[in-house]
Motif scaffolding. Sequence first.
Motif, PDB file in Angstrom:
ATOM      1  N   ALA A 216       0.830  -1.419  -0.137  1.00  0.00           N
ATOM      2  CA  ALA A 216      -0.133   0.115   0.056  1.00  0.00           C
ATOM      3  C   ALA A 216       0.844   1.259  -0.049  1.00  0.00           C
ATOM      4  O   ALA A 216       0.566   2.189  -0.602  1.00  0.00           O
ATOM      5  CB  ALA A 216      -0.979   0.017   1.053  1.00  0.00           C
ATOM      6  N   ALA A 247      -1.580   3.954   2.286  1.00  0.00           N
ATOM      7  CA  ALA A 247      -1.839   4.347   0.994  1.00  0.00           C
ATOM      8  C   ALA A 247      -1.993   5.733   0.906  1.00  0.00           C
ATOM      9  O   ALA A 247      -1.641   6.542   0.152  1.00  0.00           O
ATOM     10  CB  ALA A 247      -2.988   3.549   0.754  1.00  0.00           C
ATOM     11  N   THR A 255      -4.991   2.688  -5.085  1.00  0.00           N
ATOM     12  CA  THR A 255      -4.707   2.020  -3.889  1.00  0.00           C
ATOM     13  C   THR A 255      -5.728   2.086  -2.693  1.00  0.00           C
ATOM     14  O   THR A 255      -6.383   1.385  -2.089  1.00  0.00           O
ATOM     15  CB  THR A 255      -3.242   2.401  -3.009  1.00  0.00           C
TER      16      THR A 255
END
Length: 298
Positions: A216, A247, A255
Motif C-alpha cells: 500500500a 496508502a 490504492t
Amino acid sequence: MSFKKETPLANAAFWAARRGNLALLRLLLNSGRVDVDCRDSHGTTLLMVASYAGHIDCVKELVLQGADINLQRESGTTALFFAAQQGHNDVVRFLFEFGASTEFRTKDGGTALLAASQYGHMRVVETLLKHGANIHDQLYDGATALFLAAQGGYLDVIRLLLSSGAKVNQPRQDGTAPLWIASQMGHSEVVRVMLLRGADRDAARNDGTTALLKAANKGYNDVIKELLKFSPTLGILKNGTSALHAAVLSGNIKTVRLLLEAGADPALRNKVLALPYPYFNSIGHLCKEIRQLLSEPS
C-alpha cells in the motif's frame, strides 16, 4: 592470511583463465613454472577465475592438472560458488564430478545455492539440489534461498524451491518473510504463488509492517489485489497504523480505492489518533479525489 601472485608467468595464467585462452593456460601449466593452485592477493585461484567466467575448457584443464576444487578465497568463496553465482551450469556439473562440496560458506554465510537463487539461475539451483545442497541454507542474517529468489522475483526458482521443501514462512532475523519482500518489490506473480502455497498473509516484520501495508505504501496495486484475495488484516496493526493510512500517505488514489472497496474503515485512527483523511491533510498533501473517497459514507 596473505596471498601473492608468484611470478609474472602466474599473472599471465590468470589472464588466460579469465579470457578463456586454453592454449596459453595449458602452455604455462605444462612449463612447470606456474603452480596450478597459485593464488592472487585475495586468495583467488585460476580455477575460481575460469569458473566465474564460465570457460569450461579451462576449468577441465585445471582440474585434470590437479587443481584443488574446494579451495576458498579470503571471502570464503569457492570455484563452485562463482560458477553457481554466474549461472554456468556446465561448470557446476563438471565440478561436482570431481568432488566439489556445497557446504563451504562465505563470510556472510553465502553458499552456492544461495548465490544461484539470488540471481535466478534455475538450472543451477536444480543441479545443486540434486547434488545435496541444503534447501534450508541461510545467510547469517537469516535470508534463505527462497527469500533471495522472492526478492529478485524469480518465479521458476521459487516454484522449484517450494516443490523441494523450502519453508514459505521462514523469516529473516528482522522478521522479513519471503512474502513481505516479494510484496515490497512489487512481484505480484510471486506473491500469488506464495499465498497459494500457504504464506502467512499477515506475517509482520519486527517493525510491525505487513506485506499489505508495504504494498500500500509503494502503490503496488497488482500485489494488493493478490493479497486481498486472502482477506488480510485491514485494521490497525501492532505498530499502530493500517494499510489505508499507508496508502493515503503515499497519495495513491487507486490504492486507497482498492482498500476501501475491500472494506478498510476510513474512520480508523492510527497510533497518533489520526483518521486517514486528517492524517493525509496534516502532512501537507491535498487531493480532492482522495478526500472525497475517505469522506463518502460506506
